[in-house]
Design a protein around this motif. Sequence first.
Motif, PDB file in Angstrom:
ATOM      1  N   PHE A  49       0.873  -1.175   0.000  1.00 59.24           N
ATOM      2  CA  PHE A  49       0.000   0.000   0.000  1.00 59.24           C
ATOM      3  C   PHE A  49       0.905   1.219   0.000  1.00 59.24           C
ATOM      4  CE2 PHE A  49      -3.920   1.968   0.164  1.00 59.24           C
ATOM      5  CZ  PHE A  49      -4.135   2.766   1.272  1.00 59.24           C
TER       6      PHE A  49
ATOM      7  N   LEU B  42       1.543   5.214   0.005  1.00 63.22           N
ATOM      8  CA  LEU B  42       0.930   6.444   0.478  1.00 63.22           C
ATOM      9  C   LEU B  42       1.797   7.642   0.126  1.00 63.22           C
ATOM     10  CD1 LEU B  42      -0.112   5.077   3.931  1.00 63.22           C
ATOM     11  CD2 LEU B  42      -1.711   6.102   2.336  1.00 63.22           C
TER      12      LEU B  42
ATOM     13  N   GLY C 181      -2.492  11.130   1.476  1.00 63.15           N
ATOM     14  CA  GLY C 181      -3.456  10.842   0.440  1.00 63.15           C
ATOM     15  C   GLY C 181      -4.190   9.545   0.746  1.00 63.15           C
ATOM     16  N   PRO C 182      -5.113   9.161  -0.143  1.00 63.89           N
ATOM     17  CA  PRO C 182      -5.926   7.962   0.100  1.00 63.89           C
ATOM     18  C   PRO C 182      -5.189   6.659  -0.159  1.00 63.89           C
ATOM     19  CG  PRO C 182      -6.534   8.973  -1.977  1.00 63.89           C
ATOM     20  CD  PRO C 182      -5.559   9.906  -1.324  1.00 63.89           C
TER      21      PRO C 182
ATOM     22  N   TYR D  82      -1.994   9.327  14.615  1.00 65.51           N
ATOM     23  CA  TYR D  82      -2.848   9.195  13.449  1.00 65.51           C
ATOM     24  C   TYR D  82      -3.763   7.986  13.635  1.00 65.51           C
ATOM     25  CZ  TYR D  82       0.537  12.186  10.930  1.00 65.51           C
ATOM     26  OH  TYR D  82       1.356  13.216  10.529  1.00 65.51           O
TER      27      TYR D  82
ATOM     28  N   GLN E 128      -5.931   5.270  11.124  1.00 65.12           N
ATOM     29  CA  GLN E 128      -6.073   4.838   9.748  1.00 65.12           C
ATOM     30  C   GLN E 128      -7.110   3.731   9.654  1.00 65.12           C
ATOM     31  OE1 GLN E 128      -2.538   3.057   8.096  1.00 65.12           O
ATOM     32  NE2 GLN E 128      -3.151   3.438   5.978  1.00 65.12           N
TER      33      GLN E 128
ATOM     34  N   GLU F  54      -7.450   3.247   3.469  1.00 65.09           N
ATOM     35  CA  GLU F  54      -7.382   4.699   3.433  1.00 65.09           C
ATOM     36  C   GLU F  54      -6.067   5.185   4.006  1.00 65.09           C
ATOM     37  OE1 GLU F  54     -12.199   5.195   4.193  1.00 65.09           O
ATOM     38  OE2 GLU F  54     -10.763   6.398   5.330  1.00 65.09           O
ATOM     39  N   GLY F  55      -5.760   6.468   3.765  1.00 66.28           N
ATOM     40  CA  GLY F  55      -4.554   7.044   4.328  1.00 66.28           C
ATOM     41  C   GLY F  55      -4.749   7.422   5.791  1.00 66.28           C
ATOM     42  N   PRO F  56      -3.662   7.511   6.557  1.00 67.65           N
ATOM     43  CA  PRO F  56      -3.770   7.934   7.967  1.00 67.65           C
ATOM     44  C   PRO F  56      -4.305   9.351   8.073  1.00 67.65           C
ATOM     45  CG  PRO F  56      -1.620   6.961   7.503  1.00 67.65           C
ATOM     46  CD  PRO F  56      -2.286   7.175   6.190  1.00 67.65           C
TER      47      PRO F  56
ATOM     48  N   LEU G  91      -6.411   1.425  12.831  1.00 63.88           N
ATOM     49  CA  LEU G  91      -4.985   1.329  13.133  1.00 63.88           C
ATOM     50  C   LEU G  91      -4.532   2.673  13.675  1.00 63.88           C
ATOM     51  CD1 LEU G  91      -2.188  -0.135  12.883  1.00 63.88           C
ATOM     52  CD2 LEU G  91      -2.043   0.854  10.587  1.00 63.88           C
TER      53      LEU G  91
END
Lengths: 114, 110
Positions: free
Chosen positions: A88, A90, A106-107, B35, B37, B41-43, B86
């Motif tokens: 993944f 990022l 970002g996503p 953060y 998460q 998806e992003g943190p 997370l």
Amino acid sequence: SQTIHQWPATLVQPVGSPLSLECTVEGTSNPNLYWYRQAAGRGLQLLFYSVGIGQISSEVPQNLSASRPQDRQFILSSKKLLLSDSGFYLCAWSPPRKLQETQYFGPGTRLLVL
Amino acid sequence: TQLLEQSPQFLSIQEGENLTVYCNSSSVFSSLQWYRQEPGEGPVLLVTVVTGGEVKKLKRLTFQFGDARKDSSLHITAAQPGDTGLYLCAGDSYGNKLVFGAGTILRVKS
């Protein structure tokens, strides 16, 4: 307000094929930009960071490269993908002139190399 | 090499219970971020703590930065299923890049 985009969201590629992941930021100028890889939903490994156009710092030796052709565009590439490149990915940005403090993510792009 | 160790690695609790997640290091950090998460998806940033001994509250979440700025904790009161995710801590060491912990996976069951 600032926004960060990544695409594609998901990618399945064969071993040996090239890779290009794109990240763009809106609403800020001269941001610091970062590429991370995250394995199995755990911690983030910093791959590259950039403080300006054409300025790239690599954190770990690997099969990947990064480029910053425009102020708010960051690209992650590979000439030949390996199985171990799956993960993944990022992209993140932080305010300019600082290599610290808060980063905004970002996503993400999920890459599967088969 | 600076390291941030998070514990526990995984936590599964019932709705309404309290929990604490820890982030420890032998290094001093000028600031520390937490953060959250969600899968795929992003943190997303929850909080940044800067001053040693600082305590910040975000609704049911309480964040504390250690006096020596080497550690931090996240306490959640009356956890809800929406807290599932997370949780990552990240330290900023006086101009160097952020160092991330391995994360704590939290699952809150209803």
